[in-house]
Design an enzyme around this catalytic site. Structure first.
Site, PDB file in Angstrom:
ATOM      1  N   ASP A  67       0.812  -1.220   0.000  1.00  0.00           N
ATOM      2  CA  ASP A  67       0.000   0.000   0.000  1.00  0.00           C
ATOM      3  C   ASP A  67       0.845   1.269   0.000  1.00  0.00           C
ATOM      4  OD1 ASP A  67       0.966  -0.394   2.579  1.00  0.00           O
ATOM      5  OD2 ASP A  67      -0.990  -0.792   3.454  1.00  0.00           O
ATOM      6  N   ASN A 135      -7.531  -2.754  14.381  1.00  0.00           N
ATOM      7  CA  ASN A 135      -8.913  -3.125  14.028  1.00  0.00           C
ATOM      8  C   ASN A 135      -8.955  -4.345  13.096  1.00  0.00           C
ATOM      9  OD1 ASN A 135      -8.000  -2.059  11.629  1.00  0.00           O
ATOM     10  ND2 ASN A 135      -9.507  -0.416  11.481  1.00  0.00           N
ATOM     11  N   HIS A 137      -7.144  -4.722  10.296  1.00  0.00           N
ATOM     12  CA  HIS A 137      -6.899  -4.480   8.869  1.00  0.00           C
ATOM     13  C   HIS A 137      -5.567  -5.090   8.431  1.00  0.00           C
ATOM     14  CE1 HIS A 137      -4.920  -0.368   9.829  1.00  0.00           C
ATOM     15  NE2 HIS A 137      -4.000  -1.018   9.150  1.00  0.00           N
ATOM     16  N   GLU A 142      -9.587  -2.028   5.280  1.00  0.00           N
ATOM     17  CA  GLU A 142     -10.264  -1.728   6.531  1.00  0.00           C
ATOM     18  C   GLU A 142     -11.454  -2.672   6.737  1.00  0.00           C
ATOM     19  OE1 GLU A 142      -8.916   0.167   8.589  1.00  0.00           O
ATOM     20  OE2 GLU A 142      -8.436   2.175   7.870  1.00  0.00           O
TER      21      GLU A 142
HETATM   22  C1  GLP Z   1      -0.596   0.515   8.505  1.00  0.00           C
HETATM   23  C2  GLP Z   1      -0.221  -0.334   7.304  1.00  0.00           C
HETATM   24  C3  GLP Z   1      -0.431  -1.806   7.591  1.00  0.00           C
HETATM   25  C4  GLP Z   1       0.216  -2.151   8.914  1.00  0.00           C
HETATM   26  C5  GLP Z   1      -0.451  -1.385  10.019  1.00  0.00           C
HETATM   27  C6  GLP Z   1       0.090  -1.703  11.394  1.00  0.00           C
HETATM   28  O1  GLP Z   1      -1.936   0.824   8.553  1.00  0.00           O
HETATM   29  N1  GLP Z   1      -0.948   0.001   6.133  1.00  0.00           N
HETATM   30  O2  GLP Z   1       0.122  -2.557   6.533  1.00  0.00           O
HETATM   31  O3  GLP Z   1       0.113  -3.526   9.149  1.00  0.00           O
HETATM   32  O4  GLP Z   1      -0.243  -0.010   9.761  1.00  0.00           O
HETATM   33  O5  GLP Z   1       1.235  -0.962  11.626  1.00  0.00           O
HETATM   34  P1  GLP Z   1       2.247  -1.200  12.797  1.00  0.00           P
HETATM   35  O6  GLP Z   1       3.031  -2.394  12.435  1.00  0.00           O
HETATM   36  O7  GLP Z   1       3.076   0.046  12.826  1.00  0.00           O
HETATM   37  O8  GLP Z   1       1.447  -1.375  14.032  1.00  0.00           O
END
Ligand code: GLP
Length: 241
Positions: A67, A135, A137, A142
């Site tokens: 993404d 959440n 995702h 989402e």
């Molecule tokens: C973002 C990314 C996800 C990632 C999530 C959790 O939203 N798009 O791919 O898994 O954050 O991030 P973190 O690993 O910093 O908790």
């Protein structure tokens, strides 16, 4: 789903690295699906260390990322392309032209999604790395995203904007939209590694592993993939112990 519960973030990262290393050793032309966020940073550190110490080569490796924020791209500090360069690409011998992320600065975002999707369809991802949002995702898919979704423009939820605001100067700077691989793209990977660390992921991990498979918890779809490795630290695993 294979589940590994490691004592802390560093041990989680080493375990994830071992899996990736096995894939690359077996196939130097591997296609890696990569993720951003704090969860895979330790994994990328291990990959860089191994490259420097043992010469593991990424010359023939291709990568695709999950993404990117809309409005951000090359040259922007908070963009995911910058994150990937700083945390991995600049420190191994991967050919940048073999790396790809959705372009959040494309003038026609829908066309960018279609092009990205066509590129994904032309490849077979050997291993997809995932983090997880609090959440549930995955990528930026989402809650409520269709399981058959492909690369698309996402309106980020308040929850995600708040979670991710820690990486920006203020919450107002967090983009409200992103481009993300869809759930169907992720599910086509041969192998999926989900890394999760910290207490704020415990509930999402419980729902992912034990909950009903539901579009309300995007990661729950992983129960239907036959080759998933979940690697958690103790805190993220605290609700499934
Ligand atoms: C973002 C990314 C996800 C990632 C999530 C959790 O939203 N798009 O791919 O898994 O954050 O991030 P973190 O690993 O910093 O908790």
């Amino acid at each position: 789903m294979q589940i590994f519960i490691e004592k802390d973030y560093d041990a989680m990262s080493v375990k994830a690295f071992e899996v990736i290393k096995e894939v690359i050793s077996a196939n130097p032309n591997a296609v890696l699906g990569l993720a951003t966020g704090s969860s895979p940073i330790g994994l990328y550190k291990e990959m860089v260390k191994d490259h420097k110490e043992n010469g593991t080569s990424y010359k023939n490796v291709k990568s695709v990322n999950l993404d990117e924020y809309v409005g951000l791209g090359e040259g922007d500090d908070q963009s995911y392309v910058t994150f990937m360069r700083e945390n991995l690409f600049n420190h191994v011998d991967i050919d940048l032209s073999n790396t790809r992320l959705p372009n959040g600065k494309a003038s026609d975002l829908q066309k960018e999604c279609d092009d990205y999707n066509a590129y994904l369809d032309s490849l077979q991802i050997d291993v997809q790395v995932l983090g997880i949002g609090s959440n549930g995702h995955i990528g930026f898919n989402e809650p409520g995203t269709a399981f058959d979704s492909v690369t698309h423009i996402v309106d980020l939820t308040e929850n995600t904007i708040k979670d991710n605001s820690r990486l920006f100067n203020s919450i107002d700077e967090v983009p409200k939209q992103a481009l993300s691989m869809g759930i169907a793209n992720i599910m086509k990977a041969k192998l999926i590694i989900l890394v999760a660390s910290g207490k704020n992921k415990a509930d999402a991990i419980k729902k992912t592993v034990r909950g009903k498979v539901s579009e309300e918890v995007p990661a729950s779809i992983l129960q239907r993939h036959d080759n998933v490795i979940l690697i958690c630290d103790k805190e993220a695993a605290s609700s499934i112990l």
